[in-house]
Motif scaffolding. Structure first.
Motif, PDB file in Angstrom:
ATOM      1  N   UNK A  84       0.707  -8.955 -11.965  1.00  0.00           N
ATOM      2  CA  UNK A  84       1.283 -10.270 -11.682  1.00  0.00           C
ATOM      3  C   UNK A  84       0.229 -11.365 -11.662  1.00  0.00           C
ATOM      4  N   UNK A  85      -0.997 -11.000 -11.360  1.00  0.00           N
ATOM      5  CA  UNK A  85      -2.085 -11.975 -11.277  1.00  0.00           C
ATOM      6  C   UNK A  85      -2.867 -12.092 -12.587  1.00  0.00           C
ATOM      7  N   UNK A  86      -2.429 -11.397 -13.619  1.00  0.00           N
ATOM      8  CA  UNK A  86      -3.094 -11.500 -14.903  1.00  0.00           C
ATOM      9  C   UNK A  86      -4.211 -10.496 -15.117  1.00  0.00           C
ATOM     10  N   UNK A  87      -4.299  -9.500 -14.267  1.00  0.00           N
ATOM     11  CA  UNK A  87      -5.292  -8.443 -14.410  1.00  0.00           C
ATOM     12  C   UNK A  87      -4.627  -7.220 -15.033  1.00  0.00           C
ATOM     13  N   UNK A  88      -5.411  -6.194 -15.311  1.00  0.00           N
ATOM     14  CA  UNK A  88      -4.875  -4.948 -15.860  1.00  0.00           C
ATOM     15  C   UNK A  88      -4.394  -4.047 -14.728  1.00  0.00           C
ATOM     16  N   UNK A  89      -3.566  -3.054 -15.091  1.00  0.00           N
ATOM     17  CA  UNK A  89      -3.050  -2.122 -14.090  1.00  0.00           C
ATOM     18  C   UNK A  89      -4.170  -1.414 -13.339  1.00  0.00           C
ATOM     19  N   UNK A  90      -5.250  -1.081 -14.039  1.00  0.00           N
ATOM     20  CA  UNK A  90      -6.333  -0.348 -13.382  1.00  0.00           C
ATOM     21  C   UNK A  90      -7.062  -1.216 -12.345  1.00  0.00           C
ATOM     22  N   UNK A  91      -6.772  -2.525 -12.300  1.00  0.00           N
ATOM     23  CA  UNK A  91      -7.387  -3.404 -11.302  1.00  0.00           C
ATOM     24  C   UNK A  91      -6.616  -3.433  -9.982  1.00  0.00           C
ATOM     25  N   UNK A  92      -5.610  -2.591  -9.865  1.00  0.00           N
ATOM     26  CA  UNK A  92      -4.828  -2.538  -8.629  1.00  0.00           C
ATOM     27  C   UNK A  92      -5.687  -2.232  -7.418  1.00  0.00           C
ATOM     28  N   UNK A  93      -6.583  -1.296  -7.547  1.00  0.00           N
ATOM     29  CA  UNK A  93      -7.467  -0.943  -6.433  1.00  0.00           C
ATOM     30  C   UNK A  93      -8.392  -2.107  -6.076  1.00  0.00           C
ATOM     31  N   UNK A  94      -8.840  -2.847  -7.080  1.00  0.00           N
ATOM     32  CA  UNK A  94      -9.660  -4.038  -6.839  1.00  0.00           C
ATOM     33  C   UNK A  94      -8.865  -5.077  -6.049  1.00  0.00           C
ATOM     34  N   UNK A 109       0.824  -1.210   0.000  1.00  0.00           N
ATOM     35  CA  UNK A 109       0.000   0.000   0.000  1.00  0.00           C
ATOM     36  C   UNK A 109       0.860   1.262   0.000  1.00  0.00           C
ATOM     37  N   UNK A 110       1.842   1.320   0.883  1.00  0.00           N
ATOM     38  CA  UNK A 110       2.651   2.538   1.000  1.00  0.00           C
ATOM     39  C   UNK A 110       3.525   2.780  -0.234  1.00  0.00           C
ATOM     40  N   UNK A 111       3.873   1.722  -0.965  1.00  0.00           N
ATOM     41  CA  UNK A 111       4.690   1.872  -2.169  1.00  0.00           C
ATOM     42  C   UNK A 111       3.875   1.802  -3.461  1.00  0.00           C
ATOM     43  N   UNK A 112       2.557   1.852  -3.329  1.00  0.00           N
ATOM     44  CA  UNK A 112       1.644   1.824  -4.487  1.00  0.00           C
ATOM     45  C   UNK A 112       1.930   0.646  -5.415  1.00  0.00           C
ATOM     46  N   UNK A 113       2.059  -0.541  -4.838  1.00  0.00           N
ATOM     47  CA  UNK A 113       2.382  -1.724  -5.621  1.00  0.00           C
ATOM     48  C   UNK A 113       1.157  -2.584  -5.958  1.00  0.00           C
ATOM     49  N   UNK A 114      -0.043  -2.084  -5.669  1.00  0.00           N
ATOM     50  CA  UNK A 114      -1.238  -2.868  -5.974  1.00  0.00           C
ATOM     51  C   UNK A 114      -1.389  -3.071  -7.481  1.00  0.00           C
TER      52      UNK A 114
END
Length: 197
Positions: A165-175, A154-159
């Motif tokens: 890494x899980x096969x989702x898009x970058x915009x799915x980080x918040x999900x 969370x603190x390094x915005x790595x979501x």
């Protein structure tokens, strides 16, 4: 003759008439015996505990791989079994070897923890994204663990990295962050708490 540091008090090193040992040797022998006795008590407990644990697992003799047998026999009715499964996940090679079986057991554990332990009935297992793509909770757990844990991610915005890494898009980080917090965050906190007891 012994050399003593300036902060210690020399021990009078007379020989015991009964044992024939010098005082320092007697102290060493008693210390060693104490460690040996303590170790054997620990080994007895470990052996008794492990034997009873495996005897109660109802293992089938038709299985060939002990890792899978142990995993399949796990039932989640107490947190100690969840802790045992999470302990198994420390070995990345083990996770890679039997990943499919671990994913099933991990979902069972998360479901037990959320529905029974936390008494939350509104979270579906398995978890899905809005496009009906299944979110692999084991993979999410392993990615976040690899990146240093929830707080570090969370603190390094790595979501976004976790999502990719899980096969989702970058915009799915918040999900991914939301899914981790809904399904895994309290479980991991509870696991760490129990591990320190």
């Amino acid at each position: 003759m012994h050399i003593f540091p300036t902060f210690s008090v020399p021990v009078l090193n007379k020989r015991n008439e009964i044992s024939g040992l010098a005082k320092e040797d007697e102290i060493d022998m008693k210390g060693k015996q104490s460690i040996i006795n303590h170790g054997s008590e620990h080994d007895e407990y470990k052996t008794d505990y492990l034997n009873s644990y495996f005897e109660n697992m109802n293992l089938s003799s038709h299985e060939h791989d002990w890792n899978i047998m142990i995993l399949q026999a796990m039932k989640f009715n107490e947190f100690q079994y969840s802790k045992a499964l999470l302990d198994m996940l420390e070995d990345v090679d083990y996770v890679c070897k039997i990943k499919f079986d671990l994913e099933i057991k991990f979902d069972e554990m998360v479901e037990w923890f959320i529905k029974i332990k936390l008494e939350i009935s509104t979270r579906p297992i398995p978890a899905y994204a809005s496009d009906n793509k299944k979110i692999n909770l084991l993979e999410l757990y392993m990615v976040v663990k690899r990146e240093g844990g929830h707080m570090n991610v969370t603190s390094n915005n790595l979501w976004v990295v976790a999502a990719k890494d899980m096969g989702f898009d970058y915009q799915d980080g918040e999900l991914m962050r939301l899914m981790y917090e809904m399904y895994l965050d309290v479980l991991v906190y509870y696991y760490r708490f129990k591990s320190t007891q």
